[in-house]
Design a protein around this motif. Structure first.
Motif, PDB file in Angstrom:
ATOM      1  N   LYS B 120       0.828  -1.213   0.000  1.00  0.00           N
ATOM      2  CA  LYS B 120       0.000   0.000   0.000  1.00  0.00           C
ATOM      3  C   LYS B 120       0.860   1.259   0.000  1.00  0.00           C
ATOM      4  O   LYS B 120       0.536   2.237  -0.668  1.00  0.00           O
ATOM      5  CB  LYS B 120      -0.865   0.019   1.262  1.00  0.00           C
ATOM      6  CG  LYS B 120      -1.978  -0.983   1.306  1.00  0.00           C
ATOM      7  CD  LYS B 120      -2.867  -0.550   2.455  1.00  0.00           C
ATOM      8  CE  LYS B 120      -3.834  -1.587   2.914  1.00  0.00           C
ATOM      9  NZ  LYS B 120      -4.824  -1.022   3.827  1.00  0.00           N
ATOM     10  N   GLU B 121       1.968   1.216   0.786  1.00  0.00           N
ATOM     11  CA  GLU B 121       2.851   2.389   0.867  1.00  0.00           C
ATOM     12  C   GLU B 121       3.473   2.672  -0.498  1.00  0.00           C
ATOM     13  O   GLU B 121       3.563   3.828  -0.927  1.00  0.00           O
ATOM     14  CB  GLU B 121       3.965   2.170   1.905  1.00  0.00           C
ATOM     15  CG  GLU B 121       3.498   2.087   3.356  1.00  0.00           C
ATOM     16  CD  GLU B 121       2.697   0.812   3.684  1.00  0.00           C
ATOM     17  OE1 GLU B 121       2.988  -0.258   3.092  1.00  0.00           O
ATOM     18  OE2 GLU B 121       1.772   0.896   4.516  1.00  0.00           O
ATOM     19  N   GLU B 122       3.879   1.602  -1.185  1.00  0.00           N
ATOM     20  CA  GLU B 122       4.477   1.790  -2.515  1.00  0.00           C
ATOM     21  C   GLU B 122       3.437   2.294  -3.535  1.00  0.00           C
ATOM     22  O   GLU B 122       3.770   3.058  -4.445  1.00  0.00           O
ATOM     23  CB  GLU B 122       5.115   0.478  -2.997  1.00  0.00           C
ATOM     24  CG  GLU B 122       6.372   0.121  -2.208  1.00  0.00           C
ATOM     25  CD  GLU B 122       6.857  -1.300  -2.465  1.00  0.00           C
ATOM     26  OE1 GLU B 122       8.039  -1.460  -2.816  1.00  0.00           O
ATOM     27  OE2 GLU B 122       6.053  -2.245  -2.311  1.00  0.00           O
ATOM     28  N   LYS B 124       1.044   4.334  -2.829  1.00  0.00           N
ATOM     29  CA  LYS B 124       0.943   5.778  -2.526  1.00  0.00           C
ATOM     30  C   LYS B 124       2.109   6.567  -3.135  1.00  0.00           C
ATOM     31  O   LYS B 124       1.953   7.738  -3.488  1.00  0.00           O
ATOM     32  CB  LYS B 124       0.930   5.996  -1.008  1.00  0.00           C
ATOM     33  CG  LYS B 124      -0.375   5.574  -0.340  1.00  0.00           C
ATOM     34  CD  LYS B 124      -1.418   6.684  -0.458  1.00  0.00           C
ATOM     35  CE  LYS B 124      -2.619   6.417   0.441  1.00  0.00           C
ATOM     36  NZ  LYS B 124      -3.734   7.320   0.084  1.00  0.00           N
ATOM     37  N   GLU B 125       3.278   5.909  -3.220  1.00  0.00           N
ATOM     38  CA  GLU B 125       4.423   6.603  -3.831  1.00  0.00           C
ATOM     39  C   GLU B 125       4.185   6.818  -5.327  1.00  0.00           C
ATOM     40  O   GLU B 125       4.609   7.822  -5.893  1.00  0.00           O
ATOM     41  CB  GLU B 125       5.713   5.791  -3.644  1.00  0.00           C
ATOM     42  CG  GLU B 125       6.305   5.939  -2.246  1.00  0.00           C
ATOM     43  CD  GLU B 125       7.410   4.923  -1.983  1.00  0.00           C
ATOM     44  OE1 GLU B 125       8.092   4.516  -2.954  1.00  0.00           O
ATOM     45  OE2 GLU B 125       7.551   4.513  -0.816  1.00  0.00           O
TER      46      GLU B 125
END
Lengths: 90, 377
Positions: B120-122, B124-125
């Motif tokens: 999920k964090e990637e 968002k990037e």
């Protein structure tokens, strides 16, 4: 007046000169001319420019009748949010 | 009356790409017959996407090769086609999907496609605006992308016409004649053309075209709708996929996308408000900021679907009648590789990829179907 100063499509910034050039390049029907130059694909959906394009095309091709374009909904731009189905499952 | 080396029925991506490669390989005496204007069928109505994230060897290899050709087209065609490798970010909604896509990624990697599972964090990037509340990760391929259909049509038209290809628009094929079991001529509402090879790249009309010479193609037309927004500043590079939803932003700043309405086959290409409701609901859930963005236009086109969602390409039971149809929603992205394969078949008598040989019409008679699971929109 210079053709390059006569604006036919205000949304997409297309001049009479560009229409004449495209016609001479072989875009001789209204649908392919429109797609080649993006005429009538802006927010006004061709309300001002398509009648002008039809008239120009009639003059260029020497035809009395020019087929008009297929019109597409919505009639004027509407936000996505208006169409959201609330309280229903997807 | 005139004679051609190759006559192609259909002025969409299949016909123009085949003519492009025939011209490049030295066959110049080519005719394209289009019943409407160029790109008026599924090509000009498509969602612009070009991806390699598929689930069968045939689709993955063909699309891997097609992406190489898209890059060549972008670099060599004089008229800009706006091919961009912004990637495809395929959002996964639960652990079951995640597990399934991990297997697809393994297969894609083995075949040389650099897909990866990202967190999920990637996500968002890559696209900060994506709402990750209801997803667990994504399948991400940075070399997937999109191109602009009408610029591609124009670029290919200019190229092939400069090499000697003849294009007849607003001309419809009415009959096809055979002599000694081979195609001899094509009769239109305007003229008769003799030819050594005939290519059926007629898209939604491919089934009807083949029927003239009593070849049954297992094709059904399905309506698929698309919507495009007002122009925005660039914010979305990749194509976003989530379940049945897909959308991206074109080089003209518009958000373009679709979703599947799961309809029965139809030749209709009218539009519906149900589609707008489904698309708006899904897209705003994925990127909430899009709620206030205005819809500018909606339209529909057809997926020409085969029983196994793979195209029918290459020779038919009539050896000089060549097929390029039934892409099941992937005709635009497959255009470059299919054109090259068909041109090679016409010139050398074989397609240069073994995977392409699995995609001929023969597979339906022999029962060798190949199921594609990743069909969207």
């Amino acid at each position: 007046m210079n053709d390059s100063l006569i604006l036919i499509c205000r949304c997409e910034d297309v001049t009479l000169e560009e229409i004449k050039e495209a016609f001479n390049k072989g875009f001789k029907d209204i649908e392919s001319l429109r797609r080649h130059l993006n005429i009538g694909t802006g927010p006004c959906q061709g309300k001002t420019c398509i009648p002008l394009l039809e008239k120009t095309l009639a003059q260029l091709s020497g035809k009395n009748e020019i087929e008009t374009i297929s019109t597409r909904p919505p009639e004027s731009p509407v936000p996505f949010g208006v169409f959201i189905k609330r309280g229903k499952k997807e | 009356m005139k004679s051609f080396d190759v006559v192609i029925i259909g002025g969409g991506i299949t016909g123009l790409s085949t003519a492009y490669y025939l011209n490049k390989m030295g066959v110049k005496n080519v005719l394209i017959i289009e019943k409407n204007y160029l790109g008026s069928g599924s090509t000009g109505r498509c969602g612009t996407g070009i991806r390699q994230q598929f689930t069968t060897k045939e689709h993955i290899v063909l699309m891997r090769e097609s992406v190489k050709l898209w890059k060549e087209w972008e670099n060599s065609l004089e008229h800009p086609i706006h091919f961009k490798q912004g990637g495809y970010i395929w959002l996964l909604r639960n652990n079951e999907e995640l597990k399934q896509y991990k297997n697809y990624v393994k297969m894609q990697n083995l075949l040389g496609v650099p897909t990866q599972i990202i967190s999920k964090e990637e996500i968002k990037e890559i696209v900060p605006e994506i709402n990750t509340d209801d997803i667990v990760g994504a399948s991400w391929c940075s070399t997937d992308g999109n191109a602009y259909p009408f610029e591609v049509i124009d670029a290919l038209k200019f190229f092939v016409e400069s090499k000697g290809t003849t294009i007849k628009t607003f001309e419809e094929v009415k009959n096809i004649t055979l002599k000694n079991g081979l195609i001899q001529s094509v009769i239109t509402d305007n003229d008769i053309y003799y030819t050594s090879f005939l290519v059926n790249g007629a898209g939604t009309g491919a089934k009807k075209t083949a029927k003239i010479i009593e070849i049954e193609l297992p094709l059904e037309n399905y309506r698929h709708q698309i919507v495009v927004s007002e122009p925005l500043e660039d914010f979305l590079n990749p194509m976003v996929v989530k379940g049945e939803l897909y959308f991206t932003q074109t080089h003209r700043g518009r958000v373009i996308g679709g979703t599947d309405m799961n309809e029965s086959p139809t030749d209709s290409i009218s539009t519906s408000i149900d589609f707008l409701e489904k698309f708006a609901t899904e897209v705003v859930k994925t990127i909430p900021q899009l709620s206030s963005i205005k819809i500018m236009r909606q339209w529909a086109g057809s997926y020409v679907v085969t029983p196994d969602h793979h195209p029918i390409i290459g020779p038919s039971e009539i050896s000089n009648f060549i097929l390029g149809c039934g892409y099941s929603g992937h005709g635009f992205m497959l255009g470059p590789i299919v054109g090259k394969l068909l041109a090679s078949y016409i010139i050398d008598g074989k397609m240069f990829l073994p995977e392409a040989d699995n995609l001929t019409i023969k597979r339906f008679k022999e029962g060798k179907l190949i199921q594609e699971k990743a069909v969207i929109g």
